[in-house]
Design a protein around this motif. Structure first.
Motif, PDB file in Angstrom:
ATOM      1  N   ILE A 123       4.298  -1.044   3.432  1.00 43.23           N
ATOM      2  CA  ILE A 123       3.642   0.254   3.585  1.00 43.23           C
ATOM      3  C   ILE A 123       4.646   1.345   3.241  1.00 43.23           C
ATOM      4  O   ILE A 123       5.748   1.387   3.799  1.00 43.23           O
ATOM      5  N   ILE A 127       0.530   5.066   0.906  1.00 38.57           N
ATOM      6  CA  ILE A 127      -0.321   6.009   1.621  1.00 38.57           C
ATOM      7  C   ILE A 127       0.162   7.416   1.310  1.00 38.57           C
ATOM      8  O   ILE A 127       1.241   7.833   1.756  1.00 38.57           O
ATOM      9  N   CYS A 128      -0.624   8.134   0.535  1.00 38.40           N
ATOM     10  CA  CYS A 128      -0.252   9.485   0.105  1.00 38.40           C
ATOM     11  C   CYS A 128      -0.973  10.491   0.993  1.00 38.40           C
ATOM     12  O   CYS A 128      -2.207  10.542   1.001  1.00 38.40           O
ATOM     13  N   THR A 129      -0.235  11.289   1.707  1.00 40.33           N
ATOM     14  CA  THR A 129      -0.836  12.238   2.636  1.00 40.33           C
ATOM     15  C   THR A 129      -0.262  13.628   2.432  1.00 40.33           C
ATOM     16  O   THR A 129       0.935  13.791   2.164  1.00 40.33           O
ATOM     17  N   LEU A 180      -3.670   4.664  -1.205  1.00 41.66           N
ATOM     18  CA  LEU A 180      -4.619   5.211  -0.238  1.00 41.66           C
ATOM     19  C   LEU A 180      -4.402   6.724  -0.189  1.00 41.66           C
ATOM     20  O   LEU A 180      -3.284   7.198   0.033  1.00 41.66           O
ATOM     21  N   CYS A 214      -8.196   0.285  10.314  1.00 40.53           N
ATOM     22  CA  CYS A 214      -6.963  -0.127   9.635  1.00 40.53           C
ATOM     23  C   CYS A 214      -6.891  -1.640   9.454  1.00 40.53           C
ATOM     24  O   CYS A 214      -6.297  -2.129   8.492  1.00 40.53           O
ATOM     25  N   LEU A 252      -2.514  -2.269  10.312  1.00 31.96           N
ATOM     26  CA  LEU A 252      -2.514  -2.460   8.863  1.00 31.96           C
ATOM     27  C   LEU A 252      -1.921  -3.820   8.513  1.00 31.96           C
ATOM     28  O   LEU A 252      -2.397  -4.506   7.600  1.00 31.96           O
ATOM     29  N   ILE A 278       0.829  -1.202   0.000  1.00 29.49           N
ATOM     30  CA  ILE A 278       0.000   0.000   0.000  1.00 29.49           C
ATOM     31  C   ILE A 278       0.869   1.260   0.000  1.00 29.49           C
ATOM     32  O   ILE A 278       1.868   1.339   0.717  1.00 29.49           O
ATOM     33  N   LEU A 283      -1.996   7.499  10.428  1.00 27.28           N
ATOM     34  CA  LEU A 283      -1.800   6.066  10.236  1.00 27.28           C
ATOM     35  C   LEU A 283      -0.385   5.612  10.556  1.00 27.28           C
ATOM     36  O   LEU A 283      -0.131   4.412  10.647  1.00 27.28           O
ATOM     37  N   PHE A 321       4.730   5.460   3.220  1.00 26.21           N
ATOM     38  CA  PHE A 321       4.109   6.751   3.477  1.00 26.21           C
ATOM     39  C   PHE A 321       4.795   7.772   2.577  1.00 26.21           C
ATOM     40  O   PHE A 321       6.023   7.899   2.586  1.00 26.21           O
ATOM     41  N   LEU A 336      -4.582  11.225   7.182  1.00 26.23           N
ATOM     42  CA  LEU A 336      -3.875   9.981   6.885  1.00 26.23           C
ATOM     43  C   LEU A 336      -2.511   9.923   7.556  1.00 26.23           C
ATOM     44  O   LEU A 336      -1.936   8.839   7.710  1.00 26.23           O
TER      45      LEU A 336
END
Length: 284
Positions: A33, A7-9, A101, A150, A25, A5, A18, A35, A15
């Motif tokens: 993961i 995770i674009c924040t 995400l 999550c 997760l 995954i 997380l 980030f 987000l």
């Protein structure tokens, strides 16, 4: 359902919280993961250059993700300068991510036409599915609630189904990712012009369209239910999501430019209005 995954924040969409929930997760089947945060190029009278101060602050804010020391899960933090879309697409390729995400704000047609939408542009260009979540949803959750969320990002999917190539593609995409055994509700909405169908005609629709889709998912080892509703498609799908334990609404759409013209597409309107997460598969 997914293992890698991205995770674009933007560090304001919730987000970023997380980073504290990497173990949860992992319990949901995630094995990698990443980030990701993009920092705009700093304005400079001479040559544009990365904003070192913003990059350092973002790295510090996301660093707690690296503190969990879990076996069997790869966690990385990346902060890059550049346009968000380009940064995201490079990261997808680099990490071989299988789902993105990201947060998505509620917008109307006018604001999208004037200012654009990162989610829409990414959906048009991404080679992998996108799970779009409202920042309001994440921000309002307590830590206990977010911990459960999550673990169950893809636990139960609602699939709007109209027997089109796009809806068939959605079913096929879910079926081939059946290793995590999500449950699915397949919902077809009969709009105006179909209200007066007889019971036999409605049963025919169930038998010829929804039952084969259900069988396809069950053959892949998934739990699947079907439902036939009447009314406005958008209203009924949103209502079905409220009335059932739905983790996300799953559909396929290329969200092409014409979808944001005078007559927006169903997928575009769902993305604008749904408070439930939207799982968008790239159109075939």
């Amino acid at each position: 359902m997914f293992h890698r995954i991205l995770i674009c924040t933007d560090l304001t969409d919730g987000l970023q919280r997380l980073v504290r929930f990497v173990p949860q997760l992992a319990q949901g089947g995630i094995q990698q993961i990443t980030f990701l945060h993009s920092v705009p190029i700093a304005a400079d009278p001479g040559m544009p250059k990365p904003d070192a101060a913003k990059i350092e602050r973002a790295q510090a804010q996301l660093a707690p993700a690296l503190e969990h020391n879990l076996t069997g899960i790869d966690v990385q933090v990346e902060v890059e300068s550049g346009k968000p879309i380009e940064v995201m697409l490079r990261a997808v390729k680099k990490h071989q991510s299988d789902v993105i995400l990201m947060g998505t704000q509620s917008r109307n047609l006018l604001t999208e036409k004037l200012f654009g939408s990162t989610t829409v542009e990414l959906a048009q260009r991404s080679p992998i599915p996108i799970l779009a979540i409202r920042p309001q949803l994440i921000s309002a959750m307590t830590s206990e609630e977010l911990s459960l969320r999550c673990q169950h990002l893809f636990r139960e999917l609602l699939v709007p189904y109209d027997d089109s190539d796009a809806s068939k593609h959605t079913i096929a995409e879910i079926a081939k990712r059946a290793n995590a055994s999500p449950a699915c509700m397949i919902c077809r909405v009969l709009e105006s012009g179909h209200y007066e169908l007889s019971a036999a005609e409605e049963q025919q629709i169930l038998t010829e369209t929804l039952e084969p889709a259900k069988a396809q998912l069950q053959a892949a080892g998934l739990q699947a239910e079907i439902e036939l509703r009447k009314g406005n498609a958008l209203t009924q799908i949103l209502q079905a999501a409220q009335e059932n334990d739905i983790s996300a609404i799953a559909l396929s759409s290329n969200l092409s430019d014409h979808a944001f013209g005078a007559i927006p597409s169903f997928a575009a309107e769902l993305l604008r209005q749904s408070m439930h997460p939207i799982l968008l598969f790239p159109a075939p």
